[in-house]
Scaffold this active site. Structure first.
Site, PDB file in Angstrom:
ATOM      1  N   ASP A 128       0.804  -1.178   0.079  1.00 26.58           N
ATOM      2  CA  ASP A 128      -0.070  -0.106   0.197  1.00 26.58           C
ATOM      3  C   ASP A 128       0.909   1.395   0.273  1.00 26.58           C
ATOM      4  O   ASP A 128       0.179   2.324   0.044  1.00 26.58           O
ATOM      5  CB  ASP A 128      -1.052   0.106   1.180  1.00 26.58           C
ATOM      6  CG  ASP A 128      -1.982  -1.115   1.052  1.00 26.58           C
ATOM      7  OD1 ASP A 128      -2.442  -1.304   0.143  1.00 26.58           O
ATOM      8  OD2 ASP A 128      -2.551  -1.611   2.057  1.00 26.58           O
ATOM      9  N   ASP A 189      -6.514  -5.362  -5.109  1.00 29.28           N
ATOM     10  CA  ASP A 189      -6.239  -3.721  -4.763  1.00 29.28           C
ATOM     11  C   ASP A 189      -5.053  -3.267  -5.175  1.00 29.28           C
ATOM     12  O   ASP A 189      -4.622  -2.138  -5.246  1.00 29.28           O
ATOM     13  CB  ASP A 189      -6.277  -3.574  -3.509  1.00 29.28           C
ATOM     14  CG  ASP A 189      -7.412  -4.440  -2.388  1.00 29.28           C
ATOM     15  OD1 ASP A 189      -7.854  -5.364  -2.997  1.00 29.28           O
ATOM     16  OD2 ASP A 189      -7.893  -4.178  -1.509  1.00 29.28           O
TER      17      ASP A 189
END
Ligand code: GLY
Length: 412
Positions: A128, A189
Protein backbone atom coordinates in the site's frame (compact mmCIF):
# COMPACT_ATOMS: atom_id res chain seq x y z
CA UNK A 1 5.76 8.60 15.15
CA UNK A 2 4.01 11.63 16.52
CA UNK A 3 2.39 13.97 14.06
CA UNK A 4 4.39 17.13 13.42
CA UNK A 5 3.50 20.06 15.61
CA UNK A 6 3.80 22.68 12.88
CA UNK A 7 0.47 21.65 11.42
CA UNK A 8 -1.29 24.63 12.92
CA UNK A 9 -3.37 26.69 10.55
CA UNK A 10 -4.91 29.64 12.30
CA UNK A 11 -8.60 30.37 12.07
CA UNK A 12 -8.12 32.76 9.22
CA UNK A 13 -6.47 29.94 7.26
CA UNK A 14 -9.59 27.81 7.45
CA UNK A 15 -11.40 27.79 4.14
CA UNK A 16 -14.81 29.35 4.14
CA UNK A 17 -17.87 27.15 4.31
CA UNK A 18 -18.99 28.15 0.87
CA UNK A 19 -16.23 26.93 -1.40
CA UNK A 20 -16.74 27.28 -5.10
CA UNK A 21 -14.36 25.58 -7.52
CA UNK A 22 -12.30 28.09 -9.48
CA UNK A 23 -12.89 26.34 -12.80
CA UNK A 24 -14.25 28.88 -15.21
CA UNK A 25 -14.64 26.37 -18.01
CA UNK A 26 -18.17 25.28 -18.87
CA UNK A 27 -18.68 21.78 -17.50
CA UNK A 28 -21.31 19.16 -18.19
CA UNK A 29 -21.87 18.59 -14.47
CA UNK A 30 -25.28 19.78 -13.31
CA UNK A 31 -26.05 22.09 -10.43
CA UNK A 32 -26.60 19.08 -8.15
CA UNK A 33 -23.02 17.90 -8.55
CA UNK A 34 -21.68 21.43 -8.16
CA UNK A 35 -23.59 21.71 -4.90
CA UNK A 36 -22.31 18.30 -3.81
CA UNK A 37 -18.76 19.42 -4.55
CA UNK A 38 -19.20 22.64 -2.58
CA UNK A 39 -20.55 20.67 0.38
CA UNK A 40 -17.65 18.19 0.21
CA UNK A 41 -15.08 21.01 0.07
CA UNK A 42 -16.67 22.66 3.08
CA UNK A 43 -16.44 19.41 5.07
CA UNK A 44 -12.77 19.00 4.15
CA UNK A 45 -12.20 22.61 5.24
CA UNK A 46 -13.87 22.02 8.61
CA UNK A 47 -11.79 18.87 9.14
CA UNK A 48 -8.51 20.81 8.89
CA UNK A 49 -8.95 21.96 12.46
CA UNK A 50 -10.33 18.64 13.66
CA UNK A 51 -7.47 16.57 12.16
CA UNK A 52 -4.70 19.06 12.93
CA UNK A 53 -2.87 16.95 15.50
CA UNK A 54 -3.81 13.41 14.57
CA UNK A 55 -4.71 11.13 11.69
CA UNK A 56 -8.28 9.86 11.62
CA UNK A 57 -8.98 6.15 11.78
CA UNK A 58 -9.76 4.07 8.68
CA UNK A 59 -13.50 4.36 9.18
CA UNK A 60 -15.96 6.41 11.18
CA UNK A 61 -17.69 5.19 14.32
CA UNK A 62 -21.35 6.15 14.18
CA UNK A 63 -20.47 8.33 11.18
CA UNK A 64 -17.78 10.36 12.96
CA UNK A 65 -14.01 10.04 12.41
CA UNK A 66 -12.05 9.68 15.58
CA UNK A 67 -8.35 9.54 16.34
CA UNK A 68 -6.57 6.59 14.70
CA UNK A 69 -6.48 3.85 17.35
CA UNK A 70 -3.00 2.76 18.46
CA UNK A 71 -1.79 -0.55 17.08
CA UNK A 72 1.25 -2.75 17.58
CA UNK A 73 3.14 -0.14 19.59
CA UNK A 74 2.37 2.68 17.13
CA UNK A 75 0.98 5.73 18.88
CA UNK A 76 -2.66 6.70 18.72
CA UNK A 77 -3.31 9.20 15.95
CA UNK A 78 0.05 8.66 14.27
CA UNK A 79 0.86 7.85 10.66
CA UNK A 80 0.52 4.09 10.12
CA UNK A 81 -1.75 1.75 8.22
CA UNK A 82 -2.81 2.04 4.59
CA UNK A 83 -5.35 4.87 4.73
CA UNK A 84 -3.60 7.93 6.20
CA UNK A 85 -2.81 9.42 2.78
CA UNK A 86 -6.45 9.76 1.82
CA UNK A 87 -6.67 12.79 4.10
CA UNK A 88 -3.82 14.69 2.40
CA UNK A 89 -5.23 13.43 -0.91
CA UNK A 90 -8.47 15.26 -0.11
CA UNK A 91 -6.53 18.37 0.89
CA UNK A 92 -4.59 18.42 -2.38
CA UNK A 93 -7.73 17.91 -4.46
CA UNK A 94 -9.40 20.74 -2.55
CA UNK A 95 -6.39 22.99 -3.10
CA UNK A 96 -6.29 22.20 -6.81
CA UNK A 97 -10.02 22.84 -7.19
CA UNK A 98 -10.20 26.10 -5.27
CA UNK A 99 -6.70 27.56 -5.20
CA UNK A 100 -7.33 28.23 -1.49
CA UNK A 101 -3.98 28.24 0.32
CA UNK A 102 -5.51 26.95 3.56
CA UNK A 103 -5.73 23.47 2.04
CA UNK A 104 -2.12 23.62 0.86
CA UNK A 105 -0.92 24.82 4.24
CA UNK A 106 -2.72 21.90 5.87
CA UNK A 107 -1.27 19.37 3.40
CA UNK A 108 2.35 20.49 3.40
CA UNK A 109 3.29 19.43 6.96
CA UNK A 110 1.95 15.96 6.20
CA UNK A 111 4.68 15.58 3.57
CA UNK A 112 7.13 15.71 6.48
CA UNK A 113 5.19 12.99 8.27
CA UNK A 114 5.40 10.73 5.23
CA UNK A 115 9.09 11.50 4.69
CA UNK A 116 9.72 10.53 8.31
CA UNK A 117 7.65 7.37 7.93
CA UNK A 118 9.74 6.09 5.04
CA UNK A 119 13.07 7.22 6.51
CA UNK A 120 12.35 5.57 9.85
CA UNK A 121 10.75 2.53 8.16
CA UNK A 122 7.50 2.78 10.06
CA UNK A 123 4.92 0.22 8.96
CA UNK A 124 6.33 -0.24 5.46
CA UNK A 125 5.74 -4.00 5.07
CA UNK A 126 2.90 -3.47 2.64
CA UNK A 127 2.21 -2.93 -1.05
CA UNK A 128 0.00 0.00 0.00
CA UNK A 129 3.02 2.28 -0.30
CA UNK A 130 1.43 3.17 -3.63
CA UNK A 131 -1.79 4.47 -2.07
CA UNK A 132 0.21 6.20 0.66
CA UNK A 133 2.91 8.00 -1.31
CA UNK A 134 0.92 8.77 -4.46
CA UNK A 135 -1.55 10.90 -2.54
CA UNK A 136 0.64 12.28 0.25
CA UNK A 137 3.73 13.03 -1.87
CA UNK A 138 3.27 12.62 -5.64
CA UNK A 139 0.13 14.78 -5.56
CA UNK A 140 1.85 17.79 -3.91
CA UNK A 141 4.91 17.27 -6.07
CA UNK A 142 2.71 17.46 -9.16
CA UNK A 143 0.98 20.59 -7.86
CA UNK A 144 3.83 22.51 -6.22
CA UNK A 145 7.07 20.79 -7.29
CA UNK A 146 7.98 20.08 -3.65
CA UNK A 147 11.35 18.27 -3.74
CA UNK A 148 10.98 16.66 -0.29
CA UNK A 149 7.80 15.05 -1.53
CA UNK A 150 9.50 13.69 -4.63
CA UNK A 151 12.43 12.28 -2.62
CA UNK A 152 10.13 10.56 -0.13
CA UNK A 153 7.99 9.08 -2.91
CA UNK A 154 11.04 7.72 -4.77
CA UNK A 155 12.34 6.19 -1.53
CA UNK A 156 8.95 4.57 -0.91
CA UNK A 157 9.04 3.21 -4.46
CA UNK A 158 12.30 1.40 -3.68
CA UNK A 159 10.58 -0.29 -0.73
CA UNK A 160 7.65 -1.25 -2.94
CA UNK A 161 10.04 -2.59 -5.56
CA UNK A 162 11.64 -4.86 -2.93
CA UNK A 163 8.28 -6.65 -2.72
CA UNK A 164 8.39 -7.62 -6.40
CA UNK A 165 8.98 -11.36 -6.49
CA UNK A 166 10.56 -13.32 -9.32
CA UNK A 167 9.89 -15.77 -10.90
CA UNK A 168 6.21 -15.15 -10.04
CA UNK A 169 6.34 -11.61 -11.43
CA UNK A 170 4.03 -10.25 -8.72
CA UNK A 171 4.22 -7.74 -5.89
CA UNK A 172 3.57 -9.35 -2.51
CA UNK A 173 0.65 -7.58 -0.90
CA UNK A 174 0.85 -7.99 2.81
CA UNK A 175 3.35 -8.60 5.57
CA UNK A 176 6.99 -9.37 5.94
CA UNK A 177 8.57 -10.94 2.84
CA UNK A 178 9.65 -13.96 4.90
CA UNK A 179 6.19 -14.64 6.29
CA UNK A 180 5.28 -18.03 4.73
CA UNK A 181 1.54 -17.29 4.97
CA UNK A 182 1.88 -14.15 2.90
CA UNK A 183 4.78 -14.93 0.61
CA UNK A 184 3.65 -15.12 -3.00
CA UNK A 185 0.23 -13.66 -2.31
CA UNK A 186 -1.17 -10.58 -3.96
CA UNK A 187 -4.56 -8.91 -4.03
CA UNK A 188 -6.63 -7.13 -6.64
CA UNK A 189 -6.29 -3.77 -4.80
CA UNK A 190 -2.56 -3.87 -5.62
CA UNK A 191 -3.37 -2.48 -9.08
CA UNK A 192 -3.82 0.92 -7.47
CA UNK A 193 -0.28 0.76 -6.10
CA UNK A 194 1.33 0.40 -9.52
CA UNK A 195 1.02 4.08 -10.57
CA UNK A 196 3.72 4.95 -8.01
CA UNK A 197 6.07 2.58 -9.86
CA UNK A 198 5.20 4.02 -13.28
CA UNK A 199 5.64 7.55 -11.92
CA UNK A 200 9.03 6.69 -10.40
CA UNK A 201 10.28 5.35 -13.74
CA UNK A 202 9.26 8.60 -15.39
CA UNK A 203 11.01 10.84 -12.86
CA UNK A 204 14.13 8.72 -12.28
CA UNK A 205 14.61 7.21 -15.73
CA UNK A 206 14.94 3.78 -14.07
CA UNK A 207 12.86 1.38 -16.19
CA UNK A 208 12.84 -1.39 -13.53
CA UNK A 209 9.88 0.12 -11.72
CA UNK A 210 7.60 0.35 -14.75
CA UNK A 211 8.63 -3.11 -15.96
CA UNK A 212 7.68 -4.64 -12.60
CA UNK A 213 4.38 -2.76 -12.55
CA UNK A 214 3.49 -3.96 -16.04
CA UNK A 215 4.46 -7.59 -15.38
CA UNK A 216 2.47 -7.62 -12.12
CA UNK A 217 -0.57 -6.17 -13.88
CA UNK A 218 -0.37 -8.75 -16.66
CA UNK A 219 -0.19 -11.55 -14.07
CA UNK A 220 -3.35 -10.21 -12.43
CA UNK A 221 -5.05 -9.90 -15.82
CA UNK A 222 -4.25 -13.53 -16.59
CA UNK A 223 -5.00 -15.13 -13.21
CA UNK A 224 -7.22 -12.90 -11.11
CA UNK A 225 -9.94 -12.24 -13.67
CA UNK A 226 -12.14 -15.30 -13.92
CA UNK A 227 -13.66 -16.38 -17.27
CA UNK A 228 -16.95 -14.67 -16.33
CA UNK A 229 -15.06 -11.37 -15.78
CA UNK A 230 -15.40 -11.40 -12.00
CA UNK A 231 -12.22 -11.02 -9.94
CA UNK A 232 -10.70 -12.89 -7.05
CA UNK A 233 -9.87 -10.73 -4.06
CA UNK A 234 -6.53 -12.42 -3.34
CA UNK A 235 -4.38 -14.92 -5.24
CA UNK A 236 -1.35 -17.06 -4.37
CA UNK A 237 1.65 -17.80 -6.53
CA UNK A 238 4.35 -20.35 -5.66
CA UNK A 239 7.23 -18.06 -4.72
CA UNK A 240 9.84 -20.64 -5.74
CA UNK A 241 8.52 -21.87 -9.09
CA UNK A 242 6.33 -18.88 -9.94
CA UNK A 243 3.34 -21.15 -10.60
CA UNK A 244 -0.09 -19.53 -10.24
CA UNK A 245 -1.84 -21.49 -7.47
CA UNK A 246 -5.30 -20.40 -6.29
CA UNK A 247 -7.64 -17.55 -5.48
CA UNK A 248 -9.21 -16.82 -2.10
CA UNK A 249 -11.01 -13.98 -0.37
CA UNK A 250 -10.40 -12.02 2.82
CA UNK A 251 -13.08 -9.35 2.62
CA UNK A 252 -15.59 -10.81 0.17
CA UNK A 253 -18.64 -13.02 0.71
CA UNK A 254 -16.78 -16.16 -0.43
CA UNK A 255 -13.70 -17.36 -2.29
CA UNK A 256 -15.73 -17.62 -5.51
CA UNK A 257 -17.85 -14.48 -5.12
CA UNK A 258 -17.03 -11.03 -6.51
CA UNK A 259 -16.18 -8.52 -3.78
CA UNK A 260 -17.57 -5.22 -5.06
CA UNK A 261 -14.66 -3.02 -4.00
CA UNK A 262 -12.17 -5.44 -5.52
CA UNK A 263 -14.03 -5.26 -8.84
CA UNK A 264 -13.96 -1.46 -8.64
CA UNK A 265 -10.21 -1.47 -7.88
CA UNK A 266 -9.79 -3.66 -10.96
CA UNK A 267 -11.68 -1.28 -13.24
CA UNK A 268 -9.65 1.70 -12.11
CA UNK A 269 -6.32 -0.11 -11.74
CA UNK A 270 -6.31 -1.73 -15.19
CA UNK A 271 -7.39 1.57 -16.80
CA UNK A 272 -4.58 3.46 -15.04
CA UNK A 273 -2.04 0.88 -16.14
CA UNK A 274 -3.22 1.45 -19.69
CA UNK A 275 -2.58 5.18 -19.19
CA UNK A 276 1.11 4.42 -18.58
CA UNK A 277 1.70 1.45 -20.91
CA UNK A 278 -0.70 1.79 -23.88
CA UNK A 279 -1.12 -2.01 -23.54
CA UNK A 280 -4.56 -2.48 -25.13
CA UNK A 281 -5.10 -5.80 -23.33
CA UNK A 282 -5.24 -3.87 -20.04
CA UNK A 283 -7.92 -1.55 -21.38
CA UNK A 284 -9.88 -4.62 -22.42
CA UNK A 285 -9.43 -6.08 -18.92
CA UNK A 286 -10.82 -2.86 -17.43
CA UNK A 287 -13.81 -3.05 -19.80
CA UNK A 288 -14.59 -6.64 -18.84
CA UNK A 289 -14.47 -5.80 -15.13
CA UNK A 290 -16.57 -2.67 -15.69
CA UNK A 291 -19.23 -4.55 -17.66
CA UNK A 292 -19.64 -7.12 -14.91
CA UNK A 293 -19.78 -4.42 -12.24
CA UNK A 294 -22.44 -2.42 -14.11
CA UNK A 295 -24.49 -5.50 -14.94
CA UNK A 296 -24.75 -6.31 -11.22
CA UNK A 297 -25.82 -2.98 -9.76
CA UNK A 298 -29.11 -2.47 -7.95
CA UNK A 299 -31.69 0.05 -9.11
CA UNK A 300 -30.10 2.99 -7.26
CA UNK A 301 -26.71 2.30 -8.96
CA UNK A 302 -24.74 1.89 -5.71
CA UNK A 303 -23.24 -1.59 -5.35
CA UNK A 304 -23.93 -4.02 -2.58
CA UNK A 305 -20.70 -4.85 -0.75
CA UNK A 306 -20.42 -8.08 -2.75
CA UNK A 307 -21.85 -8.39 -6.25
CA UNK A 308 -23.39 -11.72 -5.34
CA UNK A 309 -26.23 -9.67 -3.80
CA UNK A 310 -28.87 -8.15 -6.05
CA UNK A 311 -32.04 -6.04 -5.79
CA UNK A 312 -34.33 -7.28 -3.05
CA UNK A 313 -31.40 -8.18 -0.80
CA UNK A 314 -31.05 -6.48 2.57
CA UNK A 315 -27.25 -6.72 2.31
CA UNK A 316 -25.17 -3.59 3.03
CA UNK A 317 -24.15 -1.25 0.21
CA UNK A 318 -20.53 -0.19 -0.13
CA UNK A 319 -20.57 3.47 -1.10
CA UNK A 320 -16.75 3.41 -1.34
CA UNK A 321 -16.86 0.76 -4.07
CA UNK A 322 -19.27 3.00 -5.96
CA UNK A 323 -17.00 6.05 -5.63
CA UNK A 324 -13.94 4.11 -6.83
CA UNK A 325 -15.96 2.73 -9.75
CA UNK A 326 -16.98 6.23 -10.85
CA UNK A 327 -13.31 7.23 -11.09
CA UNK A 328 -12.41 3.98 -12.86
CA UNK A 329 -15.26 4.29 -15.36
CA UNK A 330 -14.32 7.89 -16.11
CA UNK A 331 -10.67 6.94 -16.60
CA UNK A 332 -11.65 3.99 -18.81
CA UNK A 333 -14.04 6.07 -20.92
CA UNK A 334 -11.37 8.71 -21.45
CA UNK A 335 -9.25 6.19 -23.39
CA UNK A 336 -12.05 4.88 -25.64
CA UNK A 337 -13.08 6.33 -29.00
CA UNK A 338 -16.46 8.04 -29.31
CA UNK A 339 -19.13 5.37 -29.45
CA UNK A 340 -21.53 3.23 -27.51
CA UNK A 341 -19.01 1.75 -25.07
CA UNK A 342 -17.51 5.07 -24.12
CA UNK A 343 -20.99 6.51 -23.68
CA UNK A 344 -22.12 3.57 -21.55
CA UNK A 345 -19.28 4.13 -19.07
CA UNK A 346 -19.73 7.91 -19.00
CA UNK A 347 -23.47 7.64 -18.37
CA UNK A 348 -23.00 4.97 -15.73
CA UNK A 349 -20.34 7.01 -13.94
CA UNK A 350 -22.67 10.00 -13.82
CA UNK A 351 -25.63 7.90 -12.60
CA UNK A 352 -23.60 6.34 -9.79
CA UNK A 353 -22.16 9.69 -8.75
CA UNK A 354 -25.56 11.38 -8.77
CA UNK A 355 -26.94 8.62 -6.58
CA UNK A 356 -24.03 8.92 -4.15
CA UNK A 357 -24.52 12.68 -3.93
CA UNK A 358 -28.27 12.44 -3.46
CA UNK A 359 -28.59 9.40 -1.20
CA UNK A 360 -25.24 8.53 0.39
CA UNK A 361 -23.48 11.83 1.02
CA UNK A 362 -23.50 13.55 4.40
CA UNK A 363 -25.54 16.49 3.07
CA UNK A 364 -28.17 16.95 5.76
CA UNK A 365 -26.04 15.09 8.35
CA UNK A 366 -24.14 17.85 10.16
CA UNK A 367 -23.26 15.40 12.93
CA UNK A 368 -20.91 13.56 10.53
CA UNK A 369 -17.41 14.70 9.51
CA UNK A 370 -17.26 12.21 6.63
CA UNK A 371 -18.19 12.91 3.02
CA UNK A 372 -19.99 9.63 2.35
CA UNK A 373 -22.12 7.41 4.55
CA UNK A 374 -22.86 3.68 4.17
CA UNK A 375 -19.46 2.22 3.32
CA UNK A 376 -18.18 -1.22 4.28
CA UNK A 377 -14.58 -1.98 5.19
CA UNK A 378 -14.51 -5.68 6.07
CA UNK A 379 -17.92 -7.22 6.58
CA UNK A 380 -16.80 -10.81 7.34
CA UNK A 381 -14.78 -9.40 10.26
CA UNK A 382 -17.48 -6.83 11.19
CA UNK A 383 -15.09 -3.90 10.71
CA UNK A 384 -16.39 -0.54 9.49
CA UNK A 385 -19.81 -1.81 8.41
CA UNK A 386 -22.30 0.89 7.39
CA UNK A 387 -19.80 3.63 8.18
CA UNK A 388 -17.90 6.33 6.33
CA UNK A 389 -14.31 5.54 5.40
CA UNK A 390 -11.32 7.58 4.27
CA UNK A 391 -10.88 6.01 0.86
CA UNK A 392 -14.59 6.33 0.07
CA UNK A 393 -14.38 10.03 0.91
CA UNK A 394 -11.23 10.55 -1.16
CA UNK A 395 -12.61 8.80 -4.25
CA UNK A 396 -15.96 10.59 -3.92
CA UNK A 397 -14.11 13.90 -3.99
CA UNK A 398 -12.00 12.69 -6.92
CA UNK A 399 -15.19 11.58 -8.71
CA UNK A 400 -16.71 15.04 -8.18
CA UNK A 401 -13.47 16.55 -9.46
CA UNK A 402 -13.59 14.41 -12.58
CA UNK A 403 -17.25 15.34 -13.18
CA UNK A 404 -16.69 19.07 -12.82
CA UNK A 405 -13.19 19.32 -14.34
CA UNK A 406 -13.15 17.37 -17.60
CA UNK A 407 -9.54 16.57 -18.54
CA UNK A 408 -8.35 16.66 -14.89
CA UNK A 409 -4.98 14.88 -14.66
CA UNK A 410 -4.99 12.18 -11.97
CA UNK A 411 -2.42 12.08 -9.19
CA UNK A 412 -2.16 8.31 -9.86
N1 GLY B 1 -7.25 -1.92 -0.03
C1 GLY B 1 -7.98 -2.41 1.08
C2 GLY B 1 -9.44 -2.35 0.90
O1 GLY B 1 -9.94 -1.98 -0.15
O2 GLY B 1 -10.12 -2.69 1.85
Amino acid sequence: MTPTDHRTPTDDQTPTDDQTPTDDQPTPAGAGLQRALSAALATVGRNIDAFRDWYPDDTTVENVYRRRASKGGLAEGSNFGWTTSFWPGMLWLSYELTGDDAYRRAGEPLIGDFAERVERRIDLDTHDLGFLYTLACVAPWRLTGDDRAKTAAVEATEHLMARYLEPAGIIQAWGDLHNPEQRGRTIIDSLMNTPLLYWASEVTGDARFAEAAHRHTVQLRDHMIRPDSTTFHTFYWDPTTGEALRGATEQGHGDESCWARGQAWAVYGFALSYRYTSDASLLRAAERCADYFLDHLPADHVAFWDLVFTDGSDAQRDSSAAAIAVCGLDELASWLPEGARRQRYQVAAREILASLAARYSTAGHPESNALLLHGVYDLPKSVGVDEGNLWGDYFYLEALTRATRPGWKPYW
